[in-house]
Motif scaffolding. Structure first.
Motif, short mmCIF file in Angstrom:
data_model
loop_
_atom_site.label_atom_id
_atom_site.label_comp_id
_atom_site.label_asym_id
_atom_site.label_seq_id
_atom_site.Cartn_x
_atom_site.Cartn_y
_atom_site.Cartn_z
N ALA B 79 0.90 -1.29 -0.13
CA ALA B 79 0.10 0.03 -0.19
C ALA B 79 0.86 1.18 0.01
CB ALA B 79 -1.08 0.21 1.12
N VAL B 80 1.84 1.28 0.89
CA VAL B 80 2.98 2.48 0.86
C VAL B 80 3.48 2.71 -0.46
CG1 VAL B 80 5.00 3.29 1.82
CG2 VAL B 80 3.36 2.21 3.36
N GLY B 81 4.07 1.61 -1.08
CA GLY B 81 4.71 1.70 -2.12
C GLY B 81 3.62 2.13 -3.54
N GLY B 82 2.41 1.48 -3.39
CA GLY B 82 1.50 1.90 -4.34
C GLY B 82 1.04 3.50 -4.45
N VAL B 83 1.00 3.95 -3.03
CA VAL B 83 0.59 5.45 -3.03
C VAL B 83 1.64 6.02 -3.46
CG1 VAL B 83 -0.03 7.05 -1.15
CG2 VAL B 83 -0.95 4.77 -1.05
N ALA B 84 2.84 5.88 -3.18
CA ALA B 84 4.05 6.67 -3.66
C ALA B 84 4.28 6.47 -5.08
CB ALA B 84 5.36 5.99 -2.84
N ALA B 85 3.81 5.44 -5.77
CA ALA B 85 4.00 5.30 -7.22
C ALA B 85 3.02 6.10 -7.73
CB ALA B 85 3.59 3.65 -7.45
N VAL B 86 1.80 6.17 -7.19
CA VAL B 86 0.57 7.08 -7.89
C VAL B 86 1.26 8.61 -7.83
CG1 VAL B 86 -1.54 8.01 -7.63
CG2 VAL B 86 -0.99 5.35 -7.58
N ILE B 119 1.44 -5.10 -7.83
CA ILE B 119 0.76 -5.04 -6.71
C ILE B 119 -0.83 -5.48 -7.06
CG2 ILE B 119 2.28 -3.71 -5.46
CD1 ILE B 119 0.00 -1.40 -5.89
N GLY B 120 -1.10 -5.78 -8.46
CA GLY B 120 -2.50 -5.89 -8.69
C GLY B 120 -3.09 -7.09 -8.90
N GLY B 172 -7.09 3.62 -9.22
CA GLY B 172 -8.04 2.56 -8.84
C GLY B 172 -7.28 1.19 -8.32
N VAL B 173 -6.41 0.85 -9.07
CA VAL B 173 -5.39 -0.31 -8.63
C VAL B 173 -5.02 -0.32 -6.99
CG1 VAL B 173 -3.47 -1.75 -9.06
CG2 VAL B 173 -5.13 -1.15 -11.02
N VAL B 174 -4.42 1.05 -6.75
CA VAL B 174 -3.95 1.30 -5.51
C VAL B 174 -4.96 1.32 -4.49
CG1 VAL B 174 -2.40 2.93 -4.18
CG2 VAL B 174 -1.75 2.10 -6.54
N ALA B 175 -6.10 1.92 -4.88
CA ALA B 175 -7.24 2.01 -3.83
C ALA B 175 -7.62 0.70 -3.51
CB ALA B 175 -8.29 2.85 -4.46
N ALA B 176 -7.59 -0.11 -4.58
CA ALA B 176 -8.11 -1.58 -4.32
C ALA B 176 -7.07 -2.49 -3.23
CB ALA B 176 -8.20 -2.31 -5.57
N VAL B 177 -5.84 -2.14 -3.36
CA VAL B 177 -4.98 -2.44 -2.62
C VAL B 177 -5.09 -2.08 -1.36
CG1 VAL B 177 -2.36 -2.53 -2.11
CG2 VAL B 177 -3.05 -3.14 -4.42
N ILE C 113 10.08 6.51 -2.05
CA ILE C 113 9.42 5.65 -1.04
C ILE C 113 9.04 4.17 -2.01
CG2 ILE C 113 7.02 5.37 0.02
CD1 ILE C 113 7.21 8.33 0.46
N VAL C 114 9.03 4.39 -3.16
CA VAL C 114 8.85 3.10 -3.79
C VAL C 114 9.96 2.33 -3.63
CG1 VAL C 114 8.77 2.15 -6.26
CG2 VAL C 114 7.31 3.92 -5.66
N VAL C 115 11.13 2.79 -3.71
CA VAL C 115 12.61 2.04 -3.71
C VAL C 115 12.44 1.11 -2.28
CG1 VAL C 115 14.87 1.86 -3.42
CG2 VAL C 115 13.81 3.25 -5.47
N TRP C 116 12.08 2.20 -1.50
CA TRP C 116 12.18 1.76 0.16
C TRP C 116 11.17 0.44 0.22
CZ3 TRP C 116 8.31 0.95 3.63
CH2 TRP C 116 8.62 0.72 4.85
N SER C 117 9.92 0.59 -0.37
CA SER C 117 9.00 -0.41 -0.18
C SER C 117 9.32 -1.83 -0.64
CB SER C 117 7.45 0.17 -0.65
OG SER C 117 7.57 0.12 -1.96
N VAL C 118 10.20 -1.59 -1.74
CA VAL C 118 10.48 -3.00 -2.62
C VAL C 118 11.75 -3.49 -1.60
CG1 VAL C 118 11.46 -3.73 -4.58
CG2 VAL C 118 9.67 -2.06 -4.80
N ILE C 119 12.77 -2.86 -1.19
CA ILE C 119 14.15 -3.50 -0.69
C ILE C 119 14.31 -3.03 0.57
CG2 ILE C 119 15.07 -3.80 -2.95
CD1 ILE C 119 16.82 -1.38 -2.28
#
Lengths: 194, 194, 194
Positions: B79-86, B119-120, B172-177, C113-119
């Motif tokens: 979830a953390v990585g997904g929100v950061a990616a968005v 993550i989806g 939407g994918v991240v909100a689902a996660v 944060i994406v990098v942190w969330s992965v590794i």
């Protein structure tokens, strides 16, 4: 006899042939590349370009399977993510007009290694290097022959863009994963030769 | 009765409402979008925008849980990585002013599929498509109504940016996660209905 | 006595020292930074810069191991991908000249944060925060002292770029993983002290 079934190889040719004109269009639209000679065309691309990428996709996938050690863990999800990553990187190279050589090379090489580290293996890296060398050499020869050219701010490596080998490397790594996915779903090898 | 506890839904509304004005500010600061009518404002955004995103976040998360098949492996880390990616993708769209349509669409669509592939799942993709359709339609209607507008080089899809559906898909994918994470930490469902 | 063997610490110093001038060159070439005083130089960088990054890499790796809880699952692959991700992000910051502060901060913070969330893990985040604070403070002091300066459109945080702490955070997270990889291949600790 090929290791991958003919129908799957045909599917890989089509995948490469359908997707590649999109990336090529981005390079033409941003002025990164321009064609100087073109007979038959598909969108902004000459017919040979999607054929070249499509056949390369299938050849690299077949090569990967022949190298052995196909990983059981490789899933369709990796293939989908890998193809999407290559397309995103292809698009990103269109942002590099006028940027320093080191910026483009470091960005694309870094992303290439990130993609490899997530879905690749040693034999996939071999496919990546084969793609980088053959793809870059092919474009350098065609550029020298006057078929097309890169913009003057993006032609520092034998007439092609310095980041080009790393885009082709990623393509090769992903094509290798496509080979693994195609093979791992087909438990009985078509041929034990190779 | 909702599947997710009221307090968690409220938390998701807040998460979407707090983060979204940052992305909206980037679009305004880069001239990607401009508001033509605004009564109550938060930073550069009208009050309705963070409310719209916040409520959508909670509604999509609840939808994902109602679709069933919540994955046990989904962790807060995803979830953390997904929100950061968005948010990174939202910021990246601010770099697309004046770029060819195909570049922006391919870059953001490619990244959207990469995020989904990591993550989806199928039901998350459904939430992504729902978000893409409703988000894009809402913005197209508001743009048509004269509430705001996209820059003339970024309004090629019904008055909004052509890459917009793919940014909403990722949302939407991240909100689902986020829904899966909220649910999987709450072993006893609040309600067996739905 | 260090937790990591001296030879591995030296290898980490070399890794940081060899790679960092590349990123520094990108910042100089894009005009993001400029040196005002320079005695001994390596490429576009003064000698102290690669030494600073190299020693910081080793110090952060050693710090991570001393914090305990080294994860058995961390592999060389994570380290390779992490180093490549930092370099790609370093290069991407060169694209941020003239862009709004919020765009650069959101893009680089999101990717961090994406990098942190992965590794990453909690202790890796501690190393990331230590790197962000010490790295940013060091550059702010050197900038104030007139040794170098950021471009006027990129100096909004104590004279340095607002996205700089998030680039250093990623560097710290990756250096921590480098420490874990170095340690996990060396089952017998060199010293039980610390």
């Amino acid at each position: 006899m090929t290791q991958l079934p003919a129908l799957r190889l045909l599917g890989l040719v089509l995948l490469g042939a359908v997707i590649s004109p999109l990336g090529d269009h981005i390079h033409v639209a941003t002025g990164t590349t321009a064609y100087d000679e073109m007979w038959l065309r598909i969108g902004d691309s000459p017919l040979w370009f999607p054929l070249f990428v499509g056949i390369s996709t299938a050849a690299l996938a077949e090569t990967r399977v022949r190298l052995g050690g196909v990983r059981a863990a490789v899933s369709t999800r990796w293939a989908v993510g890998g193809v999407a990553a290559v397309m995103a990187m292809y698009a990103a190279t269109g942002l590099l007009r006028g940027q320093p050589t080191a910026l483009g090379v470091t960005l694309i090489a870094g992303l290439a290694i990130v993609v490899w580290s997530v879905i690749g293996d040693g034999r996939g890296a071999v496919c990546g290097v084969v793609a980088a060398v053959t793809g870059t050499a092919t474009e350098a020869i065609l550029s020298e022959a006057g078929v097309f050219h890169y913009a003057s701010d993006s032609d520092g490596l034998l007439g092609v863009a310095p980041w080009l080998p790393f885009l082709y490397f990623t393509f090769g790594v992903v094509a290798a994963v496509l080979g693994e996915v195609s093979r791992s779903r087909n438990d009985q090898p078509v041929s034990s030769g190779g």
